[in-house]
Design a protein around this motif. Structure first.
Motif, PDB file in Angstrom:
ATOM      1  N   LEU A  86       0.826  -1.209   0.000  1.00 40.67           N
ATOM      2  CA  LEU A  86       0.000   0.000   0.000  1.00 40.67           C
ATOM      3  C   LEU A  86       0.859   1.257   0.000  1.00 40.67           C
ATOM      4  N   GLN A  87       1.923   1.244   0.783  1.00 39.65           N
ATOM      5  CA  GLN A  87       2.775   2.428   0.883  1.00 39.65           C
ATOM      6  C   GLN A  87       3.530   2.689  -0.419  1.00 39.65           C
ATOM      7  N   ARG A  88       3.991   1.604  -1.088  1.00 44.17           N
ATOM      8  CA  ARG A  88       4.724   1.776  -2.340  1.00 44.17           C
ATOM      9  C   ARG A  88       3.828   2.322  -3.452  1.00 44.17           C
TER      10      ARG A  88
ATOM     11  N   HIS B 235      -9.918   4.285   8.068  1.00 46.38           N
ATOM     12  CA  HIS B 235      -9.994   3.801   9.444  1.00 46.38           C
ATOM     13  C   HIS B 235     -11.384   4.075   9.979  1.00 46.38           C
ATOM     14  N   CYS B 236     -11.768   3.330  11.011  1.00 45.63           N
ATOM     15  CA  CYS B 236     -13.095   3.474  11.585  1.00 45.63           C
ATOM     16  C   CYS B 236     -13.122   4.617  12.579  1.00 45.63           C
ATOM     17  N   ARG B 237     -14.290   4.839  13.127  1.00 44.04           N
ATOM     18  CA  ARG B 237     -14.461   5.903  14.102  1.00 44.04           C
ATOM     19  C   ARG B 237     -13.589   5.628  15.310  1.00 44.04           C
ATOM     20  N   GLY B 238     -12.862   6.621  15.751  1.00 46.71           N
ATOM     21  CA  GLY B 238     -11.943   6.469  16.882  1.00 46.71           C
ATOM     22  C   GLY B 238     -10.768   7.389  16.660  1.00 46.71           C
ATOM     23  N   SER B 239     -10.624   8.384  17.483  1.00 43.34           N
ATOM     24  CA  SER B 239      -9.679   9.455  17.206  1.00 43.34           C
ATOM     25  C   SER B 239      -8.222   9.024  17.276  1.00 43.34           C
ATOM     26  N   TYR B 240      -7.918   7.921  17.923  1.00 41.73           N
ATOM     27  CA  TYR B 240      -6.514   7.530  18.064  1.00 41.73           C
ATOM     28  C   TYR B 240      -5.972   6.871  16.798  1.00 41.73           C
TER      29      TYR B 240
ATOM     30  N   GLY C  79      -3.719   8.964  14.174  1.00 37.14           N
ATOM     31  CA  GLY C  79      -2.361   9.154  14.657  1.00 37.14           C
ATOM     32  C   GLY C  79      -1.540   7.880  14.612  1.00 37.14           C
ATOM     33  N   TYR C  80      -2.185   6.741  14.882  1.00 37.67           N
ATOM     34  CA  TYR C  80      -1.472   5.464  14.861  1.00 37.67           C
ATOM     35  C   TYR C  80      -1.013   5.133  13.445  1.00 37.67           C
ATOM     36  N   LEU C  81      -1.875   5.374  12.453  1.00 32.59           N
ATOM     37  CA  LEU C  81      -1.511   5.071  11.074  1.00 32.59           C
ATOM     38  C   LEU C  81      -0.367   5.944  10.590  1.00 32.59           C
ATOM     39  N   VAL C  82      -0.323   7.185  11.051  1.00 34.57           N
ATOM     40  CA  VAL C  82       0.732   8.110  10.625  1.00 34.57           C
ATOM     41  C   VAL C  82       2.022   7.884  11.404  1.00 34.57           C
ATOM     42  N   ASP C  83       1.922   7.838  12.729  1.00 41.28           N
ATOM     43  CA  ASP C  83       3.120   7.817  13.572  1.00 41.28           C
ATOM     44  C   ASP C  83       3.741   6.438  13.696  1.00 41.28           C
ATOM     45  N   VAL C  84       2.914   5.390  13.676  1.00 38.87           N
ATOM     46  CA  VAL C  84       3.430   4.038  13.894  1.00 38.87           C
ATOM     47  C   VAL C  84       3.594   3.272  12.583  1.00 38.87           C
ATOM     48  N   LEU C  85       2.553   3.316  11.741  1.00 38.85           N
ATOM     49  CA  LEU C  85       2.604   2.560  10.476  1.00 38.85           C
ATOM     50  C   LEU C  85       3.128   3.401   9.316  1.00 38.85           C
ATOM     51  N   HIS C  86       3.341   4.692   9.548  1.00 41.66           N
ATOM     52  CA  HIS C  86       4.021   5.587   8.606  1.00 41.66           C
ATOM     53  C   HIS C  86       3.282   5.747   7.278  1.00 41.66           C
ATOM     54  N   PHE C  87       1.974   5.901   7.331  1.00 33.03           N
ATOM     55  CA  PHE C  87       1.209   6.248   6.146  1.00 33.03           C
ATOM     56  C   PHE C  87       1.209   7.769   5.977  1.00 33.03           C
TER      57      PHE C  87
ATOM     58  N   PHE D 218      -8.389  -0.029   8.242  1.00 30.05           N
ATOM     59  CA  PHE D 218      -7.815  -0.539   9.481  1.00 30.05           C
ATOM     60  C   PHE D 218      -8.869  -0.460  10.583  1.00 30.05           C
ATOM     61  N   LEU D 219      -9.115  -1.614  11.212  1.00 24.89           N
ATOM     62  CA  LEU D 219     -10.162  -1.732  12.219  1.00 24.89           C
ATOM     63  C   LEU D 219      -9.614  -2.412  13.462  1.00 24.89           C
ATOM     64  N   ASP D 220     -10.195  -2.064  14.619  1.00 20.81           N
ATOM     65  CA  ASP D 220      -9.901  -2.820  15.835  1.00 20.81           C
ATOM     66  C   ASP D 220     -10.417  -4.241  15.663  1.00 20.81           C
ATOM     67  N   VAL D 221      -9.754  -5.202  16.295  1.00 23.70           N
ATOM     68  CA  VAL D 221     -10.056  -6.616  16.082  1.00 23.70           C
ATOM     69  C   VAL D 221     -11.536  -6.942  16.264  1.00 23.70           C
ATOM     70  N   PRO D 222     -12.203  -6.519  17.356  1.00 26.57           N
ATOM     71  CA  PRO D 222     -13.623  -6.877  17.497  1.00 26.57           C
ATOM     72  C   PRO D 222     -14.503  -6.279  16.401  1.00 26.57           C
ATOM     73  N   ILE D 223     -14.181  -5.043  15.940  1.00 26.00           N
ATOM     74  CA  ILE D 223     -14.945  -4.432  14.854  1.00 26.00           C
ATOM     75  C   ILE D 223     -14.672  -5.169  13.555  1.00 26.00           C
ATOM     76  N   ALA D 224     -13.408  -5.579  13.342  1.00 31.29           N
ATOM     77  CA  ALA D 224     -13.057  -6.318  12.130  1.00 31.29           C
ATOM     78  C   ALA D 224     -13.782  -7.660  12.074  1.00 31.29           C
ATOM     79  N   LYS D 225     -13.920  -8.329  13.207  1.00 35.84           N
ATOM     80  CA  LYS D 225     -14.642  -9.603  13.233  1.00 35.84           C
ATOM     81  C   LYS D 225     -16.087  -9.416  12.793  1.00 35.84           C
ATOM     82  N   LEU D 226     -16.723  -8.365  13.297  1.00 38.40           N
ATOM     83  CA  LEU D 226     -18.108  -8.102  12.909  1.00 38.40           C
ATOM     84  C   LEU D 226     -18.216  -7.761  11.422  1.00 38.40           C
ATOM     85  N   PHE D 227     -17.286  -6.945  10.935  1.00 36.54           N
ATOM     86  CA  PHE D 227     -17.325  -6.508   9.540  1.00 36.54           C
ATOM     87  C   PHE D 227     -17.137  -7.690   8.591  1.00 36.54           C
TER      88      PHE D 227
END
Length: 862
Positions: free
Chosen positions: A659-661, A668-673, A676-684, A711-720
């Motif tokens: 994806l990055q290349r 990402h789903c609803r959730g303010s954190y 920042g996680y995608l930018v600071d940790v996964l470097h998107f 990108f979804l939290d695990v419980p939300i991803a299971k439902l989706f």
């Protein structure tokens, strides 16, 4: 002259006023003087006084030494005790002082004794640890009762009560001695003190009623009482009037009350039914105590006839042992008034003998601590001993043998009669009359209604909530060991803002799909995650184009192929061995026969028929094998067809590097954190990130390729994925995050209990049941299209174990019968050959004899 008798009486009255009327001394002279300060207005002081008199009498009888016993009534007044100590030292020249029995009196008497360098034996059972350093001439003659706090904590923990109300006498000794040890013992057992109630020694009935009413209005029903007998009796009588000695209440008493429970009259003890308590233990079966018991009852009845009960308790035997210790020390030290106090003190501290209360010895200036206590239950006109508790062995029914020892009173001791004449253990809490209702904030709407849903009934504060998070919170609260009142309120804002509202105490907690992240921990404290923590990538799915060159092997597992080949060769070998004598085609060179055997083994699956076989044994083996082979081949065909027709799904993108290349857009789903996680940790790239608020928008964006992944939290991803099982799939690794938790204000006392309740639900499997129930609501048709494991669809040996045993066993039976027949034929052949050989040998032997006889006859002389 008539006035003379009046004057004489007047002077006698003045003399009586100036003479300390509360001093009792023996008339005879002797070798020692012992001062005693006790409160003779209470039961404890009465027992102490009688026991000391008996001790002096026994010393004279057994050791032929006479002692003066100067007893002063302190009336439980520290000032009186201080003046009494000065009089005993200065006026009566006592060599040692024993008593008093309260810490407030003891510290004043110890200070005076220390100045005069006269040993003071304190009968206080709750002396602070620092006392010996401050007053070197004070000796603790009574073991401290601090260890009993461990017994009380063990009782509370045994019945799984988590909160306790403590009522204690508002004195210095309680605050500095008992309460800190109680705090420590309860903390180690995970028990919380819900309320501390100090009662002044002269508390009024109205004040006591007000305090008891506060306890009654609360939810904690486990009440620990650490009060002296008079104050405790007053408390229990008032509690009964207020209907607090009924079912669901638990009353636990310390030894300051239970040590004198034998002296309570029948009218008072009727107010104490169902109380359990910790009582100091001392042996009563020894002959020395029986002698003391008889003397005590006789003397006590004579001196205090107003008392209903005349039995001695622990305070009596401790006083007896203290006086005995003093007298023995005075005799052994050969006490001299000048400079003899230090030697007497040293001799007292070196004492070691078996007293009425147990072994008498001192560690430093302290009597050895008491490690064993009785557990009693007040029933009827007295009490019943349930068993014992010791610091080393825990609870036990008897001190003889340790088979029934245990850490739980519930398991180790007998049934308890609780208040209200109930045999059912109280739960320790009740729904309070005026419970504080907690405000629980929930976010206004989430991705999936199965996880959290909010519906307005009318007004803004009148809402209906449901879903997995709400069901789990309700179940967690129901599993708490006490009642918790709460109400849900909707919050229209971000998750970070909701957590800050908890910090500002606008909400008592927050419930929902709230992720545990570091920046929120500065505002609130979270429970343990109640969902699987982690962040995953969901991408569109496509039909797998994996290599199918070896697909024909998939219907069977490797072990199934191996067993099938082995049993086939074995059956072919059996048929070949039996039929080779009947067919010239099965003979030849070894290499040729090996080839024929292998060909015969596998061709029987398809071409060899029963009429080509000549032996019934081979026919029997082949019939069974053909049946098994038919089942195996048909199953193989069916399973291969299933594998060829089922679609296998695979991810369109397998890692974030792709994806990055390609500079792809992600969501990402609803959730303010998450941004920042995608930018600071996964470097998107921040410009390549989009936010979505509903599952339908996720799906639409992925289908139209507006985004390549979300990108979804695990419980939300299971439902989706459960809802869109034919279109989307989880790809790549799971990235570590905190998971979802319930948020509470920092330092909340509810956190440990909520965490324990969650853990209990998890261990009971109820969390998984709730999750499965939630996923089933979103399960789409054709769920097998999510890429079932091919190895899982392969048939294993287990499915055909019976058939393989049947065909292998049949062939083995045929082989055994064939071998037996061959052995018999060989035996017949060998038998016939043996007889022929024997006849030849005999015939040859006879012929040889005839030839020998002829030769002998021709050689005779003429």
């Amino acid at each position: 002259m008539d006035t003379l008798p009046d004057l004489v009486l007047f002077f006698l009255f003045l003399i009586l006023l100036t003479f300390p009327h509360n001093v009792v001394a023996n008339d005879s002279t002797g070798t020692g003087a012992v001062g005693v300060i006790v409160d003779q207005s209470c039961r404890r002081g009465k027992e102490t006084k009688v026991a000391m008199d008996i001790a002096i009498q026994d010393v004279y009888h057994d050791m032929n030494h006479r002692f003066h016993l100067h007893i002063i009534n302190s009336q439980s007044n520290p000032i009186h005790s201080a003046f009494a100590a000065k009089d005993l030292i200065n006026k009566y020249k006592v060599q040692v002082i024993v008593g008093p029995q309260t810490w407030e009196e003891a510290q004043l008497v110890a200070d005076i004794g220390n100045q005069a360098r006269v040993p003071v034996l304190s009968l206080v059972d709750a002396t602070p640890r620092w006392a010996a350093d401050r007053w070197p001439f004070m000796v603790e003659a009574a073991p401290n009762n601090f260890i009993q706090m461990k017994a009380i904590a063990a009782i509370i923990d045994s019945w799984e009560w988590h909160r306790v109300t403590v009522i204690y006498e508002d004195t210095e000794s309680s605050k500095a001695g008992i309460i800190p040890h109680l705090y420590d013992a309860l903390r180690k057992s995970g028990v919380e003190i819900a309320h501390l109630l100090p009662l002044p020694p002269l508390v009024s009935s109205s004040s006591m009623s007000e305090e008891l009413e506060r306890i009654k209005q609360g939810q904690c029903r486990v009440i620990l009482v650490h009060l002296p007998l008079p104050l405790a009796t007053k408390l229990f009588e008032r509690a009964k009037e207020m209907e607090m000695m009924q079912k669901d209440y638990v009353w636990i008493a310390t030894d300051s009350f239970t040590n004198l429970v034998h002296s309570i009259n029948s009218s008072s003890i009727s107010s104490m039914q169902g109380i359990i308590g910790v009582k100091s233990y001392f042996p009563k079966n020894e002959s020395r105590f029986q002698d003391f018991y008889k003397q005590f009852r006789k003397r006590f009845i004579s001196e205090f006839p107003e008392e209903d009960n005349h039995e001695p308790g622990i305070y009596a035997v401790q006083a007896y042992d203290a006086v005995l210790t003093i007298c023995q020390a005075i005799i052994e030290s050969d006490y001299q008034e000048d400079g003899g106090h230090q030697k007497l003190l040293d001799t007292i501290l070196e004492s070691e003998f078996q007293g009425l209360s147990g072994k008498i010895e001192f560690i430093g200036q302290k009597s050895a601590p008491m490690n064993t206590f009785q557990i009693i239950n007040v029933i009827g006109k007295s009490y019943r001993r349930l068993g014992y508790w010791s610091d080393a062995f825990g609870f036990s029914k008897s001190l003889v043998g340790k088979a029934s020892n245990g850490s739980s009173m519930k398991c180790s001791l007998g049934p308890v009669l609780w208040p209200g004449c109930s045999l059912t253990p109280p739960r320790g809490w009740a729904v309070p009359a005026k419970a504080h209702t907690l405000r629980i904030g929930v976010p206004n709407g989430t991705t999936f209604q199965e996880f959290l849903t909010v519906e307005y009934k009318g007004s803004e504060n009148d809402i209906s909530v449901g879903g997995y998070a709400i069901d789990l919170f309700n179940l967690t609260v129901q599993n708490l060991p006490y009642y918790l009142s709460y109400k849900f309120y909707c919050f229209n804002g971000t998750y970070d803002e909701l957590v800050k509202e908890v910090h500002l105490k606008k909400f008592d907690a927050a419930v929902g799909d709230i992720s545990i992240v570091s920046n929120r921990l500065q505002y609130a404290e979270f429970t343990h995650p109640y969902t699987q923590p982690g962040l995953v990538m969901v991408v569109p799915a496509r039909i797998s184009r994996s290599n199918k060159a070896w697909l024909f092997m998939k219907p069977f597992t490797n072990s199934m192929w191996i067993i099938t080949g082995v049993i086939t060769i074995y059956n072919g070998f059996v048929v070949w061995l039996i039929e080779r004598n009947h067919s010239t085609e099965l003979r030849g060179s070894p290499l040729n026969q090996i080839g024929i055997l292998i060909w015969l083994s596998f061709s029987t699956l398809f071409s060899l028929h029963g009429e080509k076989l000549h032996s019934n044994l081979s026919r029997m083996a082949m019939v069974v094998w053909l049946f098994v082979a038919l089942v195996i081949t048909q199953t193989y065909t069916a399973n291969l067809s299933s594998i060829l027709t089922v679609k296998k799904l695979e991810a369109t993108v397998n890692n974030i590097e792709t994806l990055q290349r390609s500079n792809a857009m992600v969501g990402h789903c609803r959730g303010s954190y998450l941004a920042g996680y995608l930018v600071d940790v996964l470097h998107f790239n921040r410009n390549n990130i989009k936010k979505f608020t509903s599952a339908n928008k996720y799906a639409e964006a992925l289908r139209t390729r507006e985004i390549e992944a979300i990108f979804l939290d695990v419980p939300i991803a299971k439902l989706f994925v459960a809802k869109y099982c034919k279109d989307f799939i989880v790809a790549g690794p799971t990235y570590k995050t905190g998971g979802f938790g319930f948020a509470f204000p920092r330092g909340s006392e509810l956190i440990p209990d909520i965490n324990k309740s969650l853990l209990n639900l998890s261990e009971a499997g109820k969390l998984r049941d709730l999750e499965n129930k939630m996923l089933e609501k979103e399960k789409c048709d054709g769920d097998d299209a999510d890429g079932d494991d091919e190895e899982g669809s392969s048939i294993s040996v287990t499915s055909y174990r019976v058939l393989f045993i049947l065909t292998g066993g049949t062939s083995t039976v045929a082989l055994v019968v064939y071998v037996v027949r061959c052995c018999r034929k060989l035996e017949d052949f060998m038998s016939q050959t043996t007889w022929k050989l024997m006849f030849s040998v005999i015939k040859h032997y006879r012929l040889s004899r005839k030839v020998s006889d002829v030769e002998s006859s021709t050689n005779l002389p003429s």
